[in-house]
Design a protein around this motif. Structure first.
Motif, PDB file in Angstrom:
ATOM      1  N   LYS A  80       2.217 -39.574  16.037  1.00  0.00           N
ATOM      2  CA  LYS A  80       1.315 -38.576  16.258  1.00  0.00           C
ATOM      3  C   LYS A  80       1.387 -38.553  17.528  1.00  0.00           C
ATOM      4  CE  LYS A  80      -0.806 -34.103  15.092  1.00  0.00           C
ATOM      5  NZ  LYS A  80      -0.008 -32.817  14.994  1.00  0.00           N
ATOM      6  N   SER A  81       0.642 -39.150  18.536  1.00  0.00           N
ATOM      7  CA  SER A  81       0.438 -39.767  19.214  1.00  0.00           C
ATOM      8  C   SER A  81       1.642 -39.202  20.047  1.00  0.00           C
ATOM      9  CB  SER A  81       0.080 -41.108  19.312  1.00  0.00           C
ATOM     10  OG  SER A  81       1.026 -42.124  20.040  1.00  0.00           O
ATOM     11  N   SER A  82       2.849 -40.004  19.924  1.00  0.00           N
ATOM     12  CA  SER A  82       4.079 -39.318  20.725  1.00  0.00           C
ATOM     13  C   SER A  82       4.269 -38.250  20.684  1.00  0.00           C
ATOM     14  CB  SER A  82       5.288 -39.884  20.398  1.00  0.00           C
ATOM     15  OG  SER A  82       4.863 -41.595  20.175  1.00  0.00           O
ATOM     16  N   ALA A  83       3.914 -37.127  19.524  1.00  0.00           N
ATOM     17  CA  ALA A  83       4.616 -35.849  19.245  1.00  0.00           C
ATOM     18  C   ALA A  83       3.063 -35.418  20.777  1.00  0.00           C
ATOM     19  CB  ALA A  83       3.494 -35.241  18.387  1.00  0.00           C
ATOM     20  N   VAL A  84       1.775 -35.298  20.453  1.00  0.00           N
ATOM     21  CA  VAL A  84       1.073 -34.778  21.529  1.00  0.00           C
ATOM     22  C   VAL A  84       0.653 -35.026  22.627  1.00  0.00           C
ATOM     23  CG1 VAL A  84      -1.842 -34.858  21.680  1.00  0.00           C
ATOM     24  CG2 VAL A  84      -0.215 -35.222  19.162  1.00  0.00           C
ATOM     25  N   THR A  85       0.845 -36.291  23.164  1.00  0.00           N
ATOM     26  CA  THR A  85       1.456 -36.528  24.848  1.00  0.00           C
ATOM     27  C   THR A  85       2.721 -35.916  25.106  1.00  0.00           C
ATOM     28  OG1 THR A  85       0.208 -38.964  23.832  1.00  0.00           O
ATOM     29  CG2 THR A  85       1.704 -38.638  26.040  1.00  0.00           C
ATOM     30  N   LYS A  86       3.590 -35.668  24.191  1.00  0.00           N
ATOM     31  CA  LYS A  86       4.735 -35.016  24.747  1.00  0.00           C
ATOM     32  C   LYS A  86       4.317 -34.125  25.262  1.00  0.00           C
ATOM     33  CE  LYS A  86       9.516 -34.782  26.351  1.00  0.00           C
ATOM     34  NZ  LYS A  86       9.379 -35.373  27.120  1.00  0.00           N
ATOM     35  N   ALA A  87       3.754 -32.651  24.449  1.00  0.00           N
ATOM     36  CA  ALA A  87       3.140 -31.745  24.397  1.00  0.00           C
ATOM     37  C   ALA A  87       2.690 -31.798  25.801  1.00  0.00           C
ATOM     38  CB  ALA A  87       2.613 -31.210  23.374  1.00  0.00           C
ATOM     39  N   ALA A  88       1.280 -32.368  25.746  1.00  0.00           N
ATOM     40  CA  ALA A  88       0.699 -32.792  27.180  1.00  0.00           C
ATOM     41  C   ALA A  88       1.291 -32.821  28.286  1.00  0.00           C
ATOM     42  CB  ALA A  88      -0.207 -33.120  27.270  1.00  0.00           C
ATOM     43  N   MET A  89       2.516 -33.493  28.339  1.00  0.00           N
ATOM     44  CA  MET A  89       3.249 -33.813  30.026  1.00  0.00           C
ATOM     45  C   MET A  89       4.057 -32.780  29.708  1.00  0.00           C
ATOM     46  SD  MET A  89       4.460 -38.013  28.258  1.00  0.00           S
ATOM     47  CE  MET A  89       5.724 -37.836  30.303  1.00  0.00           C
ATOM     48  N   SER A  90       4.803 -32.252  28.929  1.00  0.00           N
ATOM     49  CA  SER A  90       4.906 -31.030  29.009  1.00  0.00           C
ATOM     50  C   SER A  90       4.638 -29.744  29.669  1.00  0.00           C
ATOM     51  CB  SER A  90       6.084 -29.960  27.856  1.00  0.00           C
ATOM     52  OG  SER A  90       4.846 -29.506  27.469  1.00  0.00           O
ATOM     53  N   GLN A  91       3.154 -29.712  29.900  1.00  0.00           N
ATOM     54  CA  GLN A  91       2.075 -28.935  30.622  1.00  0.00           C
ATOM     55  C   GLN A  91       2.176 -29.285  32.098  1.00  0.00           C
ATOM     56  OE1 GLN A  91       1.469 -25.651  29.506  1.00  0.00           O
ATOM     57  NE2 GLN A  91       3.113 -25.892  27.982  1.00  0.00           N
ATOM     58  N   VAL A  92       1.917 -30.839  32.717  1.00  0.00           N
ATOM     59  CA  VAL A  92       1.338 -31.644  33.597  1.00  0.00           C
ATOM     60  C   VAL A  92       2.727 -31.524  34.524  1.00  0.00           C
ATOM     61  CG1 VAL A  92       0.575 -33.520  34.266  1.00  0.00           C
ATOM     62  CG2 VAL A  92      -0.520 -32.321  31.896  1.00  0.00           C
ATOM     63  N   ILE A  93       3.901 -31.604  33.521  1.00  0.00           N
ATOM     64  CA  ILE A  93       4.788 -32.809  34.298  1.00  0.00           C
ATOM     65  C   ILE A  93       5.723 -31.302  34.345  1.00  0.00           C
ATOM     66  CG2 ILE A  93       6.824 -34.203  34.997  1.00  0.00           C
ATOM     67  CD1 ILE A  93       5.238 -36.339  34.214  1.00  0.00           C
ATOM     68  N   ASP A  94       5.829 -30.236  34.737  1.00  0.00           N
ATOM     69  CA  ASP A  94       6.616 -28.387  33.893  1.00  0.00           C
ATOM     70  C   ASP A  94       8.258 -28.290  34.994  1.00  0.00           C
ATOM     71  OD1 ASP A  94       4.019 -26.366  35.696  1.00  0.00           O
ATOM     72  OD2 ASP A  94       4.697 -27.972  36.043  1.00  0.00           O
ATOM     73  N   GLU A  95       7.688 -29.395  36.117  1.00  0.00           N
ATOM     74  CA  GLU A  95       8.833 -28.605  36.512  1.00  0.00           C
ATOM     75  C   GLU A  95      10.204 -29.611  36.913  1.00  0.00           C
ATOM     76  OE1 GLU A  95       6.808 -32.128  39.202  1.00  0.00           O
ATOM     77  OE2 GLU A  95       6.249 -30.535  37.520  1.00  0.00           O
ATOM     78  N   LYS A  96       9.775 -30.955  35.238  1.00  0.00           N
ATOM     79  CA  LYS A  96      11.007 -31.539  35.077  1.00  0.00           C
ATOM     80  C   LYS A  96      11.099 -32.138  33.769  1.00  0.00           C
ATOM     81  CE  LYS A  96      11.932 -33.522  39.901  1.00  0.00           C
ATOM     82  NZ  LYS A  96      11.689 -34.550  40.839  1.00  0.00           N
ATOM     83  N   ARG A  97      12.287 -32.590  33.580  1.00  0.00           N
ATOM     84  CA  ARG A  97      11.922 -33.240  32.051  1.00  0.00           C
ATOM     85  C   ARG A  97      11.277 -34.468  32.086  1.00  0.00           C
ATOM     86  NH1 ARG A  97      16.353 -36.216  28.123  1.00  0.00           N
ATOM     87  NH2 ARG A  97      15.499 -35.358  26.614  1.00  0.00           N
ATOM     88  N   SER A  98      10.333 -34.769  31.677  1.00  0.00           N
ATOM     89  CA  SER A  98       9.733 -36.172  32.027  1.00  0.00           C
ATOM     90  C   SER A  98      10.110 -37.290  30.643  1.00  0.00           C
ATOM     91  CB  SER A  98       8.224 -35.821  31.634  1.00  0.00           C
ATOM     92  OG  SER A  98       7.913 -35.270  30.211  1.00  0.00           O
ATOM     93  N   LEU A  99       9.659 -38.967  31.631  1.00  0.00           N
ATOM     94  CA  LEU A  99      10.715 -39.842  30.176  1.00  0.00           C
ATOM     95  C   LEU A  99       8.660 -40.264  29.170  1.00  0.00           C
ATOM     96  CD1 LEU A  99      12.445 -42.003  29.123  1.00  0.00           C
ATOM     97  CD2 LEU A  99      12.023 -43.277  30.959  1.00  0.00           C
ATOM     98  N   LEU A 100       8.819 -40.253  28.342  1.00  0.00           N
ATOM     99  CA  LEU A 100       7.916 -40.828  26.912  1.00  0.00           C
ATOM    100  C   LEU A 100       8.673 -42.409  26.870  1.00  0.00           C
ATOM    101  CD1 LEU A 100       5.531 -40.660  26.118  1.00  0.00           C
ATOM    102  CD2 LEU A 100       5.885 -38.905  24.692  1.00  0.00           C
ATOM    103  N   LEU A 101       7.695 -43.392  26.337  1.00  0.00           N
ATOM    104  CA  LEU A 101       8.357 -44.449  25.452  1.00  0.00           C
ATOM    105  C   LEU A 101       7.153 -44.509  24.677  1.00  0.00           C
ATOM    106  CD1 LEU A 101      10.451 -46.672  27.702  1.00  0.00           C
ATOM    107  CD2 LEU A 101      11.332 -44.920  26.317  1.00  0.00           C
ATOM    108  N   SER A 102       7.393 -45.079  23.360  1.00  0.00           N
ATOM    109  CA  SER A 102       6.293 -45.056  21.865  1.00  0.00           C
ATOM    110  C   SER A 102       6.449 -46.798  21.400  1.00  0.00           C
ATOM    111  CB  SER A 102       5.714 -44.450  21.377  1.00  0.00           C
ATOM    112  OG  SER A 102       5.191 -44.514  20.827  1.00  0.00           O
TER     113      SER A 102
ATOM    114  N   HIS B  43      10.412 -36.806  20.070  1.00  0.00           N
ATOM    115  CA  HIS B  43       9.190 -36.636  21.306  1.00  0.00           C
ATOM    116  C   HIS B  43       9.746 -37.953  21.976  1.00  0.00           C
ATOM    117  CE1 HIS B  43       7.723 -33.724  18.198  1.00  0.00           C
ATOM    118  NE2 HIS B  43       7.553 -34.719  17.831  1.00  0.00           N
ATOM    119  N   THR B  44       9.588 -38.950  21.542  1.00  0.00           N
ATOM    120  CA  THR B  44       9.638 -40.377  22.632  1.00  0.00           C
ATOM    121  C   THR B  44      11.157 -40.701  22.328  1.00  0.00           C
ATOM    122  OG1 THR B  44       8.710 -42.268  23.028  1.00  0.00           O
ATOM    123  CG2 THR B  44       8.162 -41.340  20.897  1.00  0.00           C
TER     124      THR B  44
END
Length: 328
Positions: free
Chosen positions: A170-192, A202-203
């Motif tokens: 759940k922390s990954s899902a929520v963080t990925k959604a938030a990152m998509s708003q904060v880093i909206d110009e590129k596809r971001s990387l998330l690791l968990s 999500h990660t």
């Protein structure tokens, strides 16, 4: 970048006194087409501006009071990722953080959740049967060992006893959604560090706590295949190990094993070295260094094939599959 850049160990901050030119350093790396991945942890220290006594989006105890836990940086609270307000709260935290440090991705560490204390500061309930369960895990004496009380409550009345295994998911899902708003110009990387079936939507996952042994190097192959079957194609282990097989504070890496591990990691979906290993590598002979360089160069030549991680997610298939998946 690790927690050494944080101000007084507070998450989503930058120590401007110690790193006054950090944004210049990041900009110079971006100019060279390098990406910045930052370590982060769920625990929010009580002296952080992100914590408020009136906030309801932190994990609570069975009496509806915010649970306090002990982590390496001090007394802290844990976000309730099941609470609908947490998404906006985290988006605001990441927006502020990125204004000080232009990161491109995040590695969520200790999101099992992991704590220094057992249960909570002041202890868990003495009467709640969840906190006094006779059920035992093989590798820990109690369910609350180095994590929060099983009786802790999440939004909607969810008991931590029931959702502990998916807290990291759940922390990954929520963080990925938030990152998509904060880093909206590129596809971001998330690791968990903590994952569950299907977390790969999500990660990615980084196998961190491996030892500098031949056995753990071999086990990393099994781990790659397992995590792909779990729906997490982007996965990797610490090359040459994160810790010694005997003493965590003494990382003594065998030279030939480390060379072989780099050659194996050429085919990892995700390849990373722990900084202490790089220190040990300064002692390696020229032949070993050359073999490691050749392995790294081969990996860079193969990078176009790693778009298959994205393809695997879209087609809902594994990227690194066991041979049994190919038999008819």
């Amino acid at each position: 970048m690790g927690k050494s850049t944080l101000e007084d160990n507070k998450e989503f901050t930058v120590d401007a006194a110690r790193y006054p030119d950090i944004e210049k350093i990041v900009s110079s790396l971006h100019d060279k087409d390098k990406k910045i991945l930052v370590d982060t942890r769920p625990a929010i220290l009580l002296n952080s501006s992100l914590y408020s006594k009136d906030a309801t989006n932190f994990v609570r105890d069975s009496s509806n009071k915010t649970i306090l836990v002990k982590v390496a940086g001090g007394d802290a609270v844990l976000p309730d990722y099941f609470h609908p307000d947490t998404a906006d709260w985290l988006e605001g935290a990441l927006t502020s953080y990125r204004s000080a440090l232009s990161f491109d991705g995040l590695f969520i560490d200790e999101n099992e959740p992991s704590t220094v204390s057992d249960g909570a500061i002041g202890g868990c309930s003495r009467t709640d049967p969840l906190d006094n369960s006779v059920y035992r895990l093989k590798n820990v004496p109690k369910l609350k060992t180095k994590t929060i009380c099983p009786s802790a409550r999440h939004y909607g009345g969810l008991r931590h006893y029931d959702v502990h295994n998916i807290y990291g998911w759940k922390s990954s899902a929520v963080t990925k959604a938030a990152m998509s708003q904060v880093i909206d110009e590129k596809r971001s990387l998330l690791l968990s560090r903590s994952t569950y079936l299907g977390s790969g939507v999500h990660t990615g996952h980084f196998i961190k706590e491996n030892a500098a042994t031949w056995e753990d190097m071999a086990h990393s192959i099994v781990a790659m295949l397992n995590y792909n079957m779990y729906g997490i194609p982007l996965v990797g282990a610490n090359i040459c190990g994160y810790k010694s097989g005997v003493n965590e504070d003494d990382i003594s890496t065998e030279e030939e094993m480390c060379v072989r591990w780099h050659q194996l990691a050429t085919f990892y979906p995700l390849a990373k070295r722990f900084p202490a290993v790089e220190t040990e590598m300064l002692k390696f002979g020229n032949d070993s260094i050359k073999r490691i360089q050749d392995a790294v160069e081969l990996r860079y030549k193969m990078l176009p094939t790693f778009t298959l991680c994205f393809t695997a997610l879209i087609l809902e298939v594994c990227r690194w599959c066991p041979l049994s998946f190919s038999t008819t």
